[in-house]
Design an enzyme around this catalytic site. Structure first.
Site, PDB file in Angstrom:
ATOM      1  N   SER A 296      41.417  50.581  45.131  1.00 30.10           N
ATOM      2  CA  SER A 296      41.027  51.630  44.153  1.00 30.10           C
ATOM      3  C   SER A 296      41.439  51.458  42.790  1.00 30.10           C
ATOM      4  O   SER A 296      41.086  50.585  42.281  1.00 30.10           O
ATOM      5  CB  SER A 296      41.283  53.076  44.778  1.00 30.10           C
ATOM      6  OG  SER A 296      40.524  54.026  44.255  1.00 30.10           O
ATOM      7  N   ASP A 307      39.288  39.873  34.564  1.00 28.46           N
ATOM      8  CA  ASP A 307      38.068  39.234  33.876  1.00 28.46           C
ATOM      9  C   ASP A 307      38.527  39.065  32.396  1.00 28.46           C
ATOM     10  O   ASP A 307      37.531  38.361  31.994  1.00 28.46           O
ATOM     11  CB  ASP A 307      37.190  40.563  34.002  1.00 28.46           C
ATOM     12  CG  ASP A 307      36.389  40.659  35.429  1.00 28.46           C
ATOM     13  OD1 ASP A 307      36.818  40.079  36.310  1.00 28.46           O
ATOM     14  OD2 ASP A 307      35.869  41.813  35.569  1.00 28.46           O
ATOM     15  N   LYS A 321      38.288  48.598  47.713  1.00 25.63           N
ATOM     16  CA  LYS A 321      37.530  49.981  47.844  1.00 25.63           C
ATOM     17  C   LYS A 321      36.941  50.186  46.269  1.00 25.63           C
ATOM     18  O   LYS A 321      37.696  50.236  45.442  1.00 25.63           O
ATOM     19  CB  LYS A 321      38.520  51.300  47.925  1.00 25.63           C
ATOM     20  CG  LYS A 321      38.025  52.729  47.908  1.00 25.63           C
ATOM     21  CD  LYS A 321      39.042  53.786  48.101  1.00 25.63           C
ATOM     22  CE  LYS A 321      38.452  55.121  48.031  1.00 25.63           C
ATOM     23  NZ  LYS A 321      37.718  55.442  46.578  1.00 25.63           N
TER      24      LYS A 321
END
Length: 542
Positions: A296, A307, A321
């Site tokens: 999460s 990224d 999640k």
């Protein structure tokens, strides 16, 4: 007349719950179609029939709870319902404090052992020490009577300002010591450990994303920078998440202004979180440690760092999640956590692992499947389809979505040191009890000899006599000795005993300084962060 009145009251309650949930999750409730109205009438009719016509008397609140649970379990694995008491307990670790006496403890062979006394808390103020064994709470005996940890917690916790009396057995003192403790607000910290791993590298272990996490992180970074920190290892292993906004704020500490952190998209919402100019660690090498229990909020931070090619991720593929839950507080303080959106990393990855409606068994046994496929021990066993291929935003490296965050450097689980014998020692509390007993018998001597952690870490070793005592304790608990397995796990057992003793003599940070010596993910993180060439190559030589 009264029955009619009660019936109207129950119907009104059900309508309130249904309409509250619908209103909070979708503002279009006031423009319902005829079909939607018929569905709600259907629910109300079913509830009314059951409560008024069923052959036996029914528990009306339970009927409503079961209806809510039945609906939610068919939606996704993370939409959930908790009653008022469960809601309160669930929120405590994230809200940052609770009322109590200020100790961490373990129930071991029917005895409460104080692991740690929280600094500045009520127990410390009256003189309770780590290693004390609490025998009685008020007039109730809690030692040797098979009370659960939850039962003991209920006895020790209470409203701020109330008093609880405890009787404690300490070391070899013949008599119990009585303490009068006035309960107070107890802080719950989210940073377990913070220390300098070497002259230029700091280490921070974050266990959850809670209300206090940003303040704790900034305090830790400030302290580590004063000690010479230029690079940082952030340990998110087993961090199961927390508040979305805290995850975004913490990620903001690493990213420069205007960089996208995460965006969420659902049937009725779209939201982006963008980095500001306030970050405390926007420069300097960064390595993040992950494992299959990182979930999460941990995945939001790790995904954004990966990224933007801001740092290196080490470990194993995370939980997966990627669903956002919105809390809906109902009239009786119970709560629905309803999934309202999916979140996406800056490159567009949805890291939620697949799930089938109603097939929670397969979803919850994903770890077993990963192990059986060899994914936790061999990187070659991990396969992603091309449809889940994405590229980082700076170096254009290939990354994958659709089932957790895959680290840049894979670290397999070390299965060579764990054995059935070791597992039995852990499960039955032998290793912990041995450490506590050793401290009980030698605390005064050890405090005098090891005046700081460095002296302890460099000079304290687990002797043959200590291990022999452990074997004897295990035999008393009917754990059959296996020499081959003992030799295989000996180093791990010794490490865990030393780490537990360090925690008792010093603090939780010292526990991790000991245990991380044999943490392969940590050792790899140190190796990468101290090699400019390797670090740059992993990130695509930006």
């Amino acid at each position: 007349m009264n029955e009619l009145k009660n019936r109207k009251s129950r119907i009104k309650m059900l309508k309130y719950i249904i309409f509250s949930a619908l209103f909070l999750s979708n503002s279009s409730v006031f423009s319902q179609s005829d079909a939607e109205k018929r569905n709600i009438d259907k629910l109300i009719t079913a509830y009314s029939a059951i409560t008024n016509l069923y052959v036996d008397k029914v528990d009306n609140p339970k009927i409503v709870e079961n209806a809510i649970l039945g609906i939610l379990e068919k939606l996704d694995p993370h939409s959930s319902y908790t009653n008022a008491e469960e809601t309160r307990k669930m929120n405590e670790p994230l809200e940052g404090n609770f009322d109590g006496v200020g100790i961490q403890f373990n129930m071991l062979t029917d005895t409460l052992y104080v692991i740690q006394v929280i600094s500045g808390g009520p127990s410390e103020k009256v003189g309770i020490l780590a290693g004390d064994r609490i025998i009685m709470v008020d007039d109730s005996l809690i030692a040797g009577v098979k009370k659960s940890s939850n039962e003991v917690v209920k006895m020790l916790r209470g409203k701020k300002g109330t008093v609880v009396r405890v009787k404690v057995k300490r070391d070899n003192m013949p008599d119990l010591i009585e303490f009068k403790i006035t309960r107070d607000k107890i802080p719950v910290y989210s940073i377990d450990a913070s220390y300098m791993a070497d002259k230029k590298t700091g280490y921070i272990r974050l266990s959850r994303f809670a209300v206090s996490s940003i303040e704790e992180f900034e305090k830790a970074v400030t302290s580590l920078k004063k000690q010479g920190m230029e690079n940082l290892i952030l340990d998110l292993q087993s961090n199961s998440g927390g508040y979305l906004n805290i995850a975004c704020d913490l990620t903001d500490e690493f990213l420069s202004k205007d960089k996208l952190i995460v965006y969420t998209k659902g049937n009725s919402q779209f939201r982006q979180n963008i980095a500001t100019a306030k970050g405390m660690f926007e420069e300097g090498k960064l390595v993040i440690m992950l494992d299959e229990y990182s979930a999460s909020a941990s995945e939001i931070l790790a995904g954004a760092i990966q990224d933007w090619d801001r740092g290196v991720l080490t470990g194993r593929r995370t939980f997966g999640k990627g669903l956002v839950q919105h809390p809906l507080i109902l009239s009786d303080s119970s709560m629905i956590r309803l999934t309202v959106a999916r979140y996406y990393t800056p490159s567009g990855r949805n890291i939620q692992k697949p799930y089938e409606n109603g097939n929670l068994y397969a979803y919850n046994h994903d770890f077993t499947d990963r192990y059986n496929r060899g994914e936790l021990t061999n990187a070659d066993s991990i396969h992603f389809p091309d449809s889940l291929k994405f590229h980082t935003l700076v170096s254009k490296r290939t990354v994958y979505g659709g089932g957790g965050i895959m680290p840049d450097i894979f670290i397999p689980i070390d299965t060579t040191r764990t054995t059935d014998y070791h597992s039995k020692l852990v499960r039955q509390g032998i290793i912990y009890k041995l450490a506590m007993n050793h401290i009980d018998k030698n605390r005064k001597e050890m405090n005098a000899k090891y005046t700081d952690f460095k002296k302890f870490n460099d000079n304290f070793f687990i002797t043959k006599d200590i291990l022999q005592t452990m074997k004897e304790m295990a035999a008393e608990e009917k754990i059959e000795f296996d020499e081959e397995q003992f030799n295989q796990s000996k180093n791990l057992i010794s490490l865990q005993i030393k780490a537990l003793i360090a925690r008792d003599l010093f603090d939780i940070s010292e526990y991790y300084q000991v245990i991380n010596k044999e943490n392969d993910t940590y050792q790899k993180a140190l190796e990468i962060i101290n090699n400019d060439k390797v670090y740059g190559e992993i990130l695509g030589n930006q």
